[in-house]
Design a protein around this motif. Structure first.
Motif, PDB file in Angstrom:
ATOM      1  N   LYS A  31      77.406  38.616  74.353  1.00 24.89           N
ATOM      2  CA  LYS A  31      76.298  39.547  74.583  1.00 24.89           C
ATOM      3  C   LYS A  31      76.442  40.231  75.941  1.00 24.89           C
ATOM      4  CE  LYS A  31      73.098  36.431  74.043  1.00 24.89           C
ATOM      5  NZ  LYS A  31      71.745  35.808  73.936  1.00 24.89           N
ATOM      6  N   ILE A  32      76.170  41.517  75.951  1.00 24.13           N
ATOM      7  CA  ILE A  32      76.183  42.300  77.192  1.00 24.13           C
ATOM      8  C   ILE A  32      74.816  42.961  77.328  1.00 24.13           C
ATOM      9  CG2 ILE A  32      77.256  44.201  78.461  1.00 24.13           C
ATOM     10  CD1 ILE A  32      79.748  43.811  76.722  1.00 24.13           C
ATOM     11  N   ARG A  33      74.081  42.572  78.361  1.00 21.83           N
ATOM     12  CA  ARG A  33      72.771  43.182  78.580  1.00 21.83           C
ATOM     13  C   ARG A  33      72.972  44.573  79.171  1.00 21.83           C
ATOM     14  NH1 ARG A  33      68.303  40.273  82.311  1.00 21.83           N
ATOM     15  NH2 ARG A  33      69.784  40.947  83.907  1.00 21.83           N
ATOM     16  N   MET A  34      72.462  45.586  78.502  1.00 23.49           N
ATOM     17  CA  MET A  34      72.725  46.975  78.892  1.00 23.49           C
ATOM     18  C   MET A  34      71.992  47.388  80.167  1.00 23.49           C
ATOM     19  SD  MET A  34      72.928  48.863  75.172  1.00 23.49           S
ATOM     20  CE  MET A  34      73.685  50.334  75.873  1.00 23.49           C
ATOM     21  N   SER A  35      71.016  46.581  80.593  1.00 24.47           N
ATOM     22  CA  SER A  35      70.327  46.863  81.853  1.00 24.47           C
ATOM     23  C   SER A  35      70.990  46.149  83.028  1.00 24.47           C
ATOM     24  CB  SER A  35      68.855  46.445  81.756  1.00 24.47           C
ATOM     25  OG  SER A  35      68.753  45.039  81.538  1.00 24.47           O
ATOM     26  N   ASN A  36      72.022  45.383  82.731  1.00 25.87           N
ATOM     27  CA  ASN A  36      72.759  44.682  83.788  1.00 25.87           C
ATOM     28  C   ASN A  36      73.336  45.701  84.770  1.00 25.87           C
ATOM     29  OD1 ASN A  36      75.638  43.712  84.734  1.00 25.87           O
ATOM     30  ND2 ASN A  36      74.397  41.873  84.433  1.00 25.87           N
ATOM     31  N   ARG A  37      73.271  45.394  86.055  1.00 23.30           N
ATOM     32  CA  ARG A  37      73.663  46.356  87.076  1.00 23.30           C
ATOM     33  C   ARG A  37      75.150  46.714  86.987  1.00 23.30           C
ATOM     34  NH1 ARG A  37      72.474  45.958  93.615  1.00 23.30           N
ATOM     35  NH2 ARG A  37      73.449  47.961  94.157  1.00 23.30           N
ATOM     36  N   VAL A  38      75.976  45.710  86.742  1.00 19.91           N
ATOM     37  CA  VAL A  38      77.413  45.980  86.618  1.00 19.91           C
ATOM     38  C   VAL A  38      77.665  46.943  85.465  1.00 19.91           C
ATOM     39  CG1 VAL A  38      79.662  44.966  86.058  1.00 19.91           C
ATOM     40  CG2 VAL A  38      78.124  43.799  87.657  1.00 19.91           C
ATOM     41  N   PHE A  39      76.978  46.711  84.337  1.00 23.00           N
ATOM     42  CA  PHE A  39      77.168  47.558  83.162  1.00 23.00           C
ATOM     43  C   PHE A  39      76.672  48.984  83.425  1.00 23.00           C
ATOM     44  CE2 PHE A  39      75.923  49.375  79.095  1.00 23.00           C
ATOM     45  CZ  PHE A  39      77.047  49.128  78.324  1.00 23.00           C
ATOM     46  N   THR A  40      75.492  49.113  84.024  1.00 17.21           N
ATOM     47  CA  THR A  40      74.920  50.444  84.265  1.00 17.21           C
ATOM     48  C   THR A  40      75.676  51.220  85.342  1.00 17.21           C
ATOM     49  OG1 THR A  40      73.332  49.486  85.855  1.00 17.21           O
ATOM     50  CG2 THR A  40      72.600  49.750  83.563  1.00 17.21           C
ATOM     51  N   ASP A  41      76.291  50.508  86.300  1.00 13.42           N
ATOM     52  CA  ASP A  41      77.020  51.179  87.379  1.00 13.42           C
ATOM     53  C   ASP A  41      78.465  51.510  87.001  1.00 13.42           C
ATOM     54  OD1 ASP A  41      74.764  51.035  88.882  1.00 13.42           O
ATOM     55  OD2 ASP A  41      75.458  49.432  90.212  1.00 13.42           O
ATOM     56  N   ARG A  42      79.119  50.580  86.297  1.00 13.30           N
ATOM     57  CA  ARG A  42      80.554  50.725  86.070  1.00 13.30           C
ATOM     58  C   ARG A  42      80.926  51.249  84.683  1.00 13.30           C
ATOM     59  NH1 ARG A  42      83.199  45.142  88.517  1.00 13.30           N
ATOM     60  NH2 ARG A  42      82.290  45.250  90.618  1.00 13.30           N
ATOM     61  N   VAL A  43      80.144  50.882  83.667  1.00 15.45           N
ATOM     62  CA  VAL A  43      80.548  51.163  82.292  1.00 15.45           C
ATOM     63  C   VAL A  43      79.789  52.340  81.689  1.00 15.45           C
ATOM     64  CG1 VAL A  43      80.761  50.214  79.959  1.00 15.45           C
ATOM     65  CG2 VAL A  43      81.212  48.767  81.954  1.00 15.45           C
ATOM     66  N   LEU A  44      78.475  52.279  81.732  1.00 16.64           N
ATOM     67  CA  LEU A  44      77.640  53.264  81.042  1.00 16.64           C
ATOM     68  C   LEU A  44      77.917  54.717  81.457  1.00 16.64           C
ATOM     69  CD1 LEU A  44      75.519  53.201  78.842  1.00 16.64           C
ATOM     70  CD2 LEU A  44      73.739  53.113  80.611  1.00 16.64           C
ATOM     71  N   PRO A  45      78.171  55.010  82.755  1.00 12.11           N
ATOM     72  CA  PRO A  45      78.391  56.419  83.133  1.00 12.11           C
ATOM     73  C   PRO A  45      79.714  57.008  82.623  1.00 12.11           C
ATOM     74  CG  PRO A  45      77.746  55.082  85.032  1.00 12.11           C
ATOM     75  CD  PRO A  45      78.099  54.136  83.945  1.00 12.11           C
ATOM     76  N   ILE A  46      80.630  56.170  82.181  1.00 14.40           N
ATOM     77  CA  ILE A  46      81.952  56.649  81.756  1.00 14.40           C
ATOM     78  C   ILE A  46      81.942  56.991  80.274  1.00 14.40           C
ATOM     79  CG2 ILE A  46      84.397  56.090  81.561  1.00 14.40           C
ATOM     80  CD1 ILE A  46      83.366  56.476  84.432  1.00 14.40           C
TER      81      ILE A  46
END
Length: 444
Positions: free
Chosen positions: A201-216
């Protein structure tokens, strides 16, 4: 997936080699007597400056034989005679005018100048992308076309296409690399700990996810292609949030190493600079001297700032400066440009023009000229305005900036001394460019 990506880009490299080999030439053809000059300087056989190699002599003799035995083409010769008459007329007028005033030099565009299309050396910078189509378009249009092309392939090949989207549709390479590292870490955790629920599971509000993954762009498509589905789940506080959950019922962990390999080995889809080939009469070359804004590395605001610094340059020019200081300033000036216009002037007055990156090598210019010559097997030299003879064996690996050919230069064409005398006795001695190139000459 990694193999598919490699095959994808291998096709691009093979196509490029065939393209560089010239029209109708096969790499496997051993019967051709005309050597290819599309290889790099390191791949070429060294040639002494004192004369031609045996291979070059054979090629030159064959080309001379073709030149002597060539039958006249009435339609082409009529057109050629008209062009030559026009060139002679313009050269005579130019010579008469030169006694009164100097010919107009190639000038650089400033923020005060107004774009007049007919005064432009070129209308812009154009590119090709053989992987997608045969269109020749500006870079911005190609970015849109590449994006459209990739998203059309998304449903049939999600993981591979998502890798290409990540590399081709995002401009910040550092952020792309950080995203790739993070995505690979997600997938590696699943491989190393297939039974641990927390890695599924990957929480989409996780800071690492929102900073590194979601914008790409393309990152979510990659995770979906790897087996993650988006759904709402309660977080540790009991509040429902958006999660990406690995669907182990429909996807196998065994497929993840191939996706990681594909993600690590992918490359952005590259564009090839189009030469924007033009053939100009002397009067056209004198009139088309302005460079479009796309040739510059700086924005209009930065150009304006540079203009303000010119007063300092005037003061500096009156100071006693060393050669090293002058060369440093000259190099700094040239780095304002991304592209350069190279014109090759033939003895009959016709000019062949092409667009080059400032970081391309002289070999590219030499190949460009040779590909358009009617007798491409004959050796020739190009001379700079300062009289320096450009020799592939010595200058082939030097960039246009190294050779001070930026932003615009006129090189003078001459046959190599080993064949010049024999060519001068040929009835076709005044024929330089191919007929299909000569028809590009346009009336003013």
């Amino acid at each position: 997936m990694a193999d598919k990506i490699k095959k994808f880009f291998m096709k691009k490299k093979v196509d490029a080699k065939f393209k560089m080999a010239g029209k109708g030439h096969k790499l496997a053809d051993t019967t051709s007597t005309t050597p290819s000059h599309s290889s790099s300087a390191s791949d070429r056989m060294p040639m002494k400056r004192s004369g031609l190699s045996e291979e070059s002599k054979v090629a030159a003799e064959a080309a001379l034989a073709r030149l002597q035995s060539k039958r006249e083409n009435p339609a082409f010769n009529t057109s050629l005679a008209a062009v030559q008459a026009q060139v002679r007329k313009e050269l005579e007028a130019e010579q008469a005018a030169s006694s009164k005033e100097s010919p107009p030099p190639v000038v650089q565009k400033t923020t005060e100048e107004v774009d007049v299309p007919r005064n432009m050396a070129v209308s812009g910078v154009y590119f090709k992308c053989p992987l997608i189509s045969n269109d020749i378009l500006p870079r911005d249009e190609w970015k849109k076309n590449i994006k459209t092309f990739l998203y059309e392939q998304l449903e049939s090949e999600r993981s591979l296409t998502a890798c290409l989207i990540i590399y081709s549709c995002n401009s910040n390479r550092e952020k792309v690399d950080l995203c790739v590292d993070t995505l690979c870490k997600y997938l590696e955790n699943l491989i190393l700990h297939p039974d641990e629920e927390k890695f599924k599971k990957i929480r989409m509000s996780n800071r690492v996810f929102t900073d590194r993954v979601l914008p790409i762009e393309g990152s979510l498509d990659l995770l979906q292609g790897a087996g993650f589905i988006q759904q709402k789940l309660p977080n540790p506080d009991g509040v429902e949030e958006e999660y990406l959950v690995f669907d182990d019922a429909n996807y196998s962990v065994d497929a993840l190493p191939a996706i990681i390999d594909a993600l690590r080995s992918a490359e952005p889809i590259q564009l090839e600079l189009d030469r924007n080939l033009q053939v100009l009469l002397p009067s056209q070359a004198a009139a088309k001297v302005q460079l479009p804004a796309s040739f510059y590395t700086m924005s209009p605001e930065e150009l304006k700032r540079e203009q303000q610094l010119r007063s300092e340059a005037i003061e500096k020019s009156q100071m006693l400066r060393t050669k090293a200081m002058r060369e440093k300033d000259e190099l700094r000036e040239m780095k304002k440009y991304k592209f350069a216009i190279i014109r090759v002037r033939f003895p009959d007055g016709i000019l062949l023009q092409g667009t080059f990156s400032v970081y391309e090598r002289y070999n590219e210019i030499h190949d460009f000229v040779e590909q358009n010559l009617e007798n491409s097997g004959l050796p020739f030299v190009l001379n700079t305005p300062t009289g320096h003879k450009l020799i592939p064996e010595e200058d082939g690996s030097k960039t246009l900036i190294d050779l001070r050919l930026v932003p615009a230069t006129i090189l003078t064409f001459a046959w190599h001394s080993s064949v010049a005398e024999e060519i001068s006795r040929s009835p076709n001695k005044d024929v330089y460019l191919k007929p299909e190139v000569m028809i590009l000459v346009k009336e003013l």
